[in-house]
Scaffold this active site. Structure first.
Site, PDB file in Angstrom:
ATOM      1  N   GLY A   1     -46.600  63.648   4.990  1.00 52.85           N
ATOM      2  CA  GLY A   1     -47.459  62.726   4.274  1.00 52.85           C
ATOM      3  C   GLY A   1     -48.705  62.373   5.060  1.00 52.85           C
ATOM      4  CG  ASN A   2     -52.078  60.749   3.140  1.00 47.86           C
ATOM      5  OD1 ASN A   2     -52.923  61.609   3.299  1.00 47.86           O
ATOM      6  ND2 ASN A   2     -51.629  60.401   1.934  1.00 47.86           N
ATOM      7  CB  SER A   3     -49.257  57.304   7.611  1.00 44.90           C
ATOM      8  OG  SER A   3     -48.419  56.828   6.563  1.00 44.90           O
ATOM      9  NE  ARG A   4     -44.456  55.968   6.118  1.00 43.34           N
ATOM     10  CZ  ARG A   4     -44.015  55.026   5.298  1.00 43.34           C
ATOM     11  NH1 ARG A   4     -42.913  54.374   5.596  1.00 43.34           N
ATOM     12  NH2 ARG A   4     -44.661  54.743   4.193  1.00 43.34           N
TER      13      ARG A   4
ATOM     14  CG  HIS B   1     -42.056  61.383   3.773  1.00 43.68           C
ATOM     15  ND1 HIS B   1     -41.849  60.052   4.053  1.00 43.68           N
ATOM     16  CD2 HIS B   1     -43.384  61.512   3.496  1.00 43.68           C
ATOM     17  CE1 HIS B   1     -42.990  59.392   3.936  1.00 43.68           C
ATOM     18  NE2 HIS B   1     -43.938  60.262   3.611  1.00 43.68           N
TER      19      HIS B   1
ATOM     20  CG  ASP C   1     -48.741  63.782  -2.405  1.00 47.13           C
ATOM     21  OD1 ASP C   1     -49.705  64.441  -2.854  1.00 47.13           O
ATOM     22  OD2 ASP C   1     -48.878  62.621  -1.954  1.00 47.13           O
ATOM     23  NE  ARG C   2     -52.036  61.918  -7.891  1.00 46.95           N
ATOM     24  CZ  ARG C   2     -53.177  61.883  -8.564  1.00 46.95           C
ATOM     25  NH1 ARG C   2     -54.290  62.328  -8.010  1.00 46.95           N
ATOM     26  NH2 ARG C   2     -53.192  61.419  -9.806  1.00 46.95           N
TER      27      ARG C   2
ATOM     28  CG  ASP D   1     -45.870  58.681  -4.099  1.00 48.65           C
ATOM     29  OD1 ASP D   1     -45.453  57.867  -3.245  1.00 48.65           O
ATOM     30  OD2 ASP D   1     -45.806  59.912  -3.945  1.00 48.65           O
TER      31      ASP D   1
ATOM     32  CB  THR E   1     -50.561  56.192   3.277  1.00 51.94           C
ATOM     33  OG1 THR E   1     -49.519  56.429   4.226  1.00 51.94           O
ATOM     34  CG2 THR E   1     -51.827  55.790   4.004  1.00 51.94           C
TER      35      THR E   1
END
Length: 249
Positions: free
Chosen positions: A13-16, A18, A82-83, A102, A105
């Protein structure tokens, strides 16, 4: 972290980062972790990324799932994978027009019609990003630790007086951002006019708990699927011995 019965999948993801693994009973178990957070079980069966690309020496490029691999119709080339994974996964399960919310972030809204075609969406800064922006862009506003997921009652439980109008600065920041996002989700659900609203993402527990009691009396069906994107990834790139899902399955 030990591997389950049927392999692992990764969404950057943008910051994590998963992760998910298939358990012996067929369910997926998910967690957030740093690069390599899947343990010593080798590379994931498949990975997708909306952030930085992982090390190709560890995460083989041939195992990447990109936008073109997701069978959501009508996707423009700039849509985040992701979308697409979330929109297709929700439509595939429900066979209905759906609005996917969703809460990560970025708070993203993905609208899919009855036939499984992408019909646009909305993007805005999510809970943590808004709080971080206020702290970074001002002189006196504090940086606020943000639990994951936030408790359903947030700071309001301990703040004296009117919970909607906190006295403390940190509480006022948190309540202001939370209520602004709740209002945005409520309005998007009303305007989308989709019979289903599906919540996913790291902060989805908070917003599902807040909004389900409001949306359901309006005739909307509401679902909470925290691992929606990873579930879609696992369907498209299943464990050895399982058949991948076809384009319109």
């Amino acid at each position: 972290m030990t591997c389950g019965a049927g392999g692992r999948w990764l969404l950057v993801g943008n910051s994590r980062w998963h992760w998910a693994e298939r358990l012996h009973d067929g369910r997926l178990r998910g967690w957030d972790g740093e690069p390599g957070g899947g343990g010593d079980a080798g590379p994931p069966l498949a990975w997708a990324s909306v952030g930085r690309c992982p090390d190709p020496q560890i995460y083989p490029p041939e195992r990447e799932v990109g936008l073109a691999d997701v069978p959501l119709l009508g996707c423009p080339p700039w849509l985040g994978v992701d979308r697409a994974l979330g929109g297709w996964g929700a439509w595939r399960e429900l066979r209905s027009a759906v609005l996917v919310v969703d809460a990560g972030t970025v708070l993203s809204f993905t609208r899919v019609d009855q036939g499984g075609t992408f019909r646009g969406g909305r993007l805005q800064a999510g809970l943590r990003l808004q709080l971080e922006a206020m702290a970074q862009g001002t002189t006196l506003l504090p940086r606020i630790p943000c639990p994951s997921p936030p408790p359903a009652t947030g700071v309001e439980e301990v703040e004296p007086g009117d919970p909607g109008w906190p006295l403390a600065t940190a509480a006022a920041m948190r309540v202001g951002v939370e209520r602004g996002l709740v209002a945005a989700i409520r309005e998007a659900a009303r305007e989308a006019a989709s019979p289903w609203v599906v919540f996913t993402g790291g902060d989805s527990t908070l917003f599902h708990q807040r909004l389900a009691p409001e949306l359901e009396p309006l005739g909307l069906s509401v679902a909470h699927k925290p691992l929606l994107c990873l579930e879609s990834l696992a369907l498209l790139r299943p464990a050895p011995g399982a058949d991948p899902v076809g384009r319109r399955a």
